[in-house]
Enzyme design. Structure first.
Site, short mmCIF file in Angstrom:
data_model
loop_
_atom_site.label_atom_id
_atom_site.label_comp_id
_atom_site.label_asym_id
_atom_site.label_seq_id
_atom_site.Cartn_x
_atom_site.Cartn_y
_atom_site.Cartn_z
N LYS A 150 -28.42 -13.05 -8.69
CA LYS A 150 -28.32 -11.44 -8.92
C LYS A 150 -28.41 -10.58 -7.33
O LYS A 150 -28.43 -10.42 -6.56
CB LYS A 150 -29.77 -11.42 -8.21
CG LYS A 150 -31.19 -10.30 -8.33
CD LYS A 150 -32.55 -10.15 -9.07
CE LYS A 150 -33.57 -9.03 -8.98
NZ LYS A 150 -33.75 -7.99 -7.98
N ASP A 161 1.10 -1.71 -0.58
CA ASP A 161 -0.17 -0.04 -0.07
C ASP A 161 0.75 0.72 0.15
O ASP A 161 0.67 2.00 -1.09
CB ASP A 161 -0.48 -0.60 1.01
CG ASP A 161 -2.06 -1.33 1.32
OD1 ASP A 161 -1.71 -1.71 -0.46
OD2 ASP A 161 -2.86 -1.07 1.49
N TYR A 162 1.77 0.79 0.94
CA TYR A 162 3.20 2.38 0.76
C TYR A 162 2.90 2.77 -0.12
O TYR A 162 3.06 3.92 -0.98
CB TYR A 162 3.60 2.24 1.97
CG TYR A 162 5.12 3.06 1.68
CD1 TYR A 162 4.33 4.31 2.72
CD2 TYR A 162 5.95 3.29 1.43
CE1 TYR A 162 5.45 5.33 2.52
CE2 TYR A 162 7.18 4.32 1.51
CZ TYR A 162 7.18 5.25 2.18
OH TYR A 162 7.66 6.59 1.78
N PHE A 188 2.95 1.74 -3.29
CA PHE A 188 1.13 1.92 -4.38
C PHE A 188 1.09 3.77 -3.76
O PHE A 188 0.88 4.98 -5.19
CB PHE A 188 0.64 1.28 -3.64
CG PHE A 188 -1.09 1.87 -5.29
CD1 PHE A 188 -1.55 1.08 -6.82
CD2 PHE A 188 -1.67 3.24 -4.63
CE1 PHE A 188 -2.13 1.44 -6.98
CE2 PHE A 188 -3.04 2.61 -5.56
CZ PHE A 188 -3.52 2.60 -6.99
P1 AMP Z 1 -35.66 -5.55 -9.43
O1 AMP Z 1 -34.67 -4.33 -8.99
O2 AMP Z 1 -35.84 -6.25 -8.26
O3 AMP Z 1 -36.98 -5.00 -10.64
O4 AMP Z 1 -34.12 -6.17 -10.28
C1 AMP Z 1 -33.83 -5.86 -12.00
C2 AMP Z 1 -32.31 -5.04 -11.20
O5 AMP Z 1 -32.07 -6.37 -11.20
C3 AMP Z 1 -31.73 -4.83 -12.33
O6 AMP Z 1 -32.10 -3.63 -12.87
C4 AMP Z 1 -30.60 -4.70 -12.35
O7 AMP Z 1 -29.71 -4.13 -10.86
C5 AMP Z 1 -30.24 -5.76 -11.12
N1 AMP Z 1 -29.07 -6.98 -11.44
C6 AMP Z 1 -29.00 -7.84 -10.00
N2 AMP Z 1 -28.40 -8.90 -11.18
C7 AMP Z 1 -28.35 -8.69 -12.12
C8 AMP Z 1 -27.96 -9.76 -12.96
N3 AMP Z 1 -26.85 -10.74 -12.92
N4 AMP Z 1 -28.53 -9.38 -14.37
C9 AMP Z 1 -29.89 -8.89 -14.36
N5 AMP Z 1 -29.93 -7.95 -13.34
C10 AMP Z 1 -29.43 -8.09 -11.95
#
Ligand code: AMP
Length: 676
Positions: free
Chosen positions: A116, A34-35, A37
């Site tokens: 997700k 870190d230093y 960098f």
């Molecule tokens: P929602 O907000 O519940 O309508 O879910 C849709 C949102 O999920 C999208 O607008 C993305 O921001 C989010 N999202 C998270 N992971 C993914 C992924 N792997 N592919 C597509 N969308 C994703």
């Protein structure tokens, strides 16, 4: 150093630091302390300061705010709309979704399963490989410009690696705060006596909007990219796109898996449902996407989401709290709704104190006992609900919750109809107050300034007993209400007076007759042009109108069979309230008289209800559906099929929200007395 040497030195430092960053943030390894960098970064930033002619927006120093702090937030339109995802909590629905897709695309399909990520979605715009803009999703059409703050995020390259990218490219992904960092921030806040943040997602979203790039940098937001939008893309499947995005220098969903069968998809879901807790960030489900771009385009989009993708959401962790007491609310129609008052608990950033128990059937089904320990569930924006009872914690002597036998407001006996309990006492104070509150509400007569509280106070003081009493109120009566002074009292009296110009269908809806919503009210007033013909309509007359069924007809008949209701309507007519389609013609010349409107999409400057009130106050009509009487369609964001339907009609004019407002303003000038 001469100028050439300086340029060389700067280039070399930029290259070196970018490589360190890259290794650290994309590959999770580091070859530098870190230093060292920080020392190199300082050197570079000093050289850049004295040589502004060598400015490069992709320099690693840009990330930590050598540039100016971001100005106040602006919004920009997305070139390509940012969609949401349809979602489900049920595997059965997921199977149905896949079957439906196979009906449109009969050939072989593969799917990509991704996590997700529970963060903030972001649109990263790269022109000739350089990050030029970063926009949040916003309403899908336009988002907030957060470029300056996004530049501080190490896992987002300011310049794409390699060469094989189109000149214009949008990379979509999720920005989130790793759980560890979230905990650190909160520990620090608690230590400093500042309330902790609710959850990593809100913190990430808030962080993107703060006006201190250094603070944003310190919070070490992260980004995972999962989609590319653009022309002439060097791949044609989702799976290949992830590989390419990674080569360009972004983090991608490493866990993504190509699945060919439902069995594989379900296996992926089950696996991550168990292991999600081991991840360094929050996820709230799994996204399943059709892999082949060509098949995605056959499936297309609805107004809100792609048909070729779906989110399977994990059920939220249940939160446990204690039932303290029950309240039975009496609605204006006499319906009794049980509400659980619970020990206050924070779920997803909201403090929950009360939870609806819907009806007696729900109470019986859940077998709720007094003092029970309740499990609540609340996902995202969903209202909390009781999903389970922790029977193990039930007190030995506790007894089951039973529904009231008597109305909590007037003590008369309740009657049961279709599993719902009603108070049918005409003099029940809660119902009477509720009816007047409905009458004055926005959707009703829209009497500004007279809200629920004032109505209740006026009722308790004996100034209001029934709706028509509103039109007999005097300034002196209003002055007896706490907080109402001369000026306000005068305005309230004026607003009550103004409400007399509401059209017949609005007045009828405002009476609060059971089953008479806004649409039904319009239908009735189109068939029965004044209240007398409606009062004398028989059951068959009523049910012969399309959309008016048995329930509604009975409700209308019952309402007008009550003498008090008929007397009240007579009084309202005497006061000048409109009970006929003709009264608009008889009163002043309303500038929108005879004009009909329909709205589609979300308005950004006002609610649809307000827009509707404006049209109606000027004598126009608003329809919910497209029909042959429409003259204007007002088109907002995410408009629906109504626009297409109107485009096929010769006489319909299409208005944007701004043109609509302009039109209203002009008409308002014509009709000066009308204020909204
Ligand atoms: P929602 O907000 O519940 O309508 O879910 C849709 C949102 O999920 C999208 O607008 C993305 O921001 C989010 N999202 C998270 N992971 C993914 C992924 N792997 N592919 C597509 N969308 C994703």
């Amino acid at each position: 150093m001469d100028n050439n040497n300086i340029k060389e030195k700067i280039d070399q430092l930029r290259k070196e630091l970018s490589e360190y960053n890259d290794k650290y943030y994309t590959l999770d390894t580091s070859d530098v302390s870190d230093y060292d960098f920080d020392k190199k970064l300082k050197e570079l930033s000093l050289l850049e300061k004295y040589h502004p002619e060598l400015y490069d927006p992709t320099s690693p120093t840009i990330r930590i705010g050598v540039g100016n702090p971001s100005s106040s937030s602006t919004t920009n339109y997305h070139k390509y709309k940012m969609y949401s995802l349809q979602n489900t909590y049920s595997k059965k629905e997921l199977i149905i979704w896949k079957q439906r897709i196979h009906q449109s695309v009969s050939s072989f399909l593969s799917f990509v399963c991704e996590l997700k990520y529970d963060g903030v979605s972001i649109n990263l715009i790269y022109k000739n490989g350089c990050l030029t803009h970063a926009l949040t999703r916003g309403d899908g059409e336009k988002g907030e410009d957060v470029t300056e703050n996004v530049r501080t995020i190490q896992s987002i390259p300011l310049k794409l690696k390699g060469k094989n990218y189109p000149s214009y490219l949008e990379i979509r992904g999720e920005i989130f705060l790793p759980i560890k960092k979230f905990m650190e921030i909160n520990t620090e806040r608690i230590k400093n006596g500042i309330p902790p943040y609710a959850n990593p997602r809100n913190t990430a979203s808030g962080t993107l909007k703060i006006h201190d790039k250094k603070e944003v940098y310190k919070r070490t937001l992260s980004c995972i990219a999962y989609a590319v939008i653009g022309k002439d893309l060097p791949f044609d499947t989702q799976y290949q796109s992830l590989k390419k995005i990674k080569k360009w220098g972004l983090k991608v969903p490493e866990t993504a898996r190509l699945c060919k069968t439902m069995k594989e998809i379900l296996h992926f879901i089950n696996y991550w449902n168990i292991w999600k807790k081991e991840l360094p960030y929050h996820i709230d489900g799994i996204v399943i996407k059709v892999n082949e771009y060509q098949k995605q385009s056959i499936l297309g989009y609805t107004n809100k989401y792609p048909r070729w993708a779906i989110a399977y959401k994990f059920r939220q962790k249940l939160s446990e709290t204690k039932l303290l007491s029950l309240t039975f609310q009496v609605g204006r129609t006499g319906i009794i709704t049980p509400v659980a008052n619970v020990f206050p608990i924070e779920i997803y950033g909201t403090n929950i104190k009360r939870v609806a128990l819907y009806n007696n059937r729900f109470i019986q089904k859940m077998k709720i006992h007094h003092g029970d320990s309740l499990f609540l569930e609340k996902g995202g924006s969903v209202i909390p609900k009781v999903t389970k009872i922790n029977v193990k914690k039930r007190l030995v002597n506790s007894f089951p919750v039973s529904f009231l036998k008597k109305c909590p407001s007037c003590n008369s006996s309740l009657i049961k109809e279709n599993e719902l309990f009603y108070c049918i006492e005409n003099n029940c104070p809660s119902q009477r107050i509720g009816k007047i509150q409905h009458f004055v509400s926005n959707r009703g007569m829209n009497i500004k300034g007279i809200g629920n509280e004032i109505v209740e106070k006026l009722y308790r003081k004996g100034f209001l007993y029934k709706i028509s009493d509103l039109y007999q109120l005097k300034k002196e009566d209003l002055l007896q209400i706490n907080g109402v002074k001369e000026k306000l009292a005068e305005i309230l009296i004026k607003n009550i007076e103004k409400s007399k110009s509401n059209p017949y269908h609005k007045v009828l809806y405002s009476l609060g007759i059971r089953h008479i919503g806004e649409d039904i009210s319009k239908k009735l007033t189109e068939h029965f042009l004044n209240i007398n013909s409606l009062i004398s309509a028989d059951y068959d007359n009523l049910t012969s109108i399309s959309g008016i069924g048995k329930k509604t007809a009975n409700s209308v008949k019952t309402y007008f069979s009550i003498l008090e209701n008929k007397r009240m309507i007579e009084t309202l007519i005497r006061h000048g309230v409109c009970f006929s389609t003709k009264c608009i013609l008889e009163t002043k010349d309303f500038p929108l008289r005879g004009k009909s409107f329909v709205f589609t999409g979300k308005l950004s400057k006002m609610t649809r209800n307000r827009a509707k009130n404006m049209v109606e106050f000027l004598g126009g009509k608003v329809f919910n559906r497209v029909n042959n009487q429409i003259h204007f369609i007002v088109v907002g964001k995410n408009f629906g099929s109504k626009l297409e339907k109107c485009m096929g009609k010769k006489n319909v004019q299409i208005l944007t929200e701004d043109i609509f407002i302009e039109m209203i303003e002009k008409k308002k000038k014509k009709e000066k007395e009308i204020k909204f």
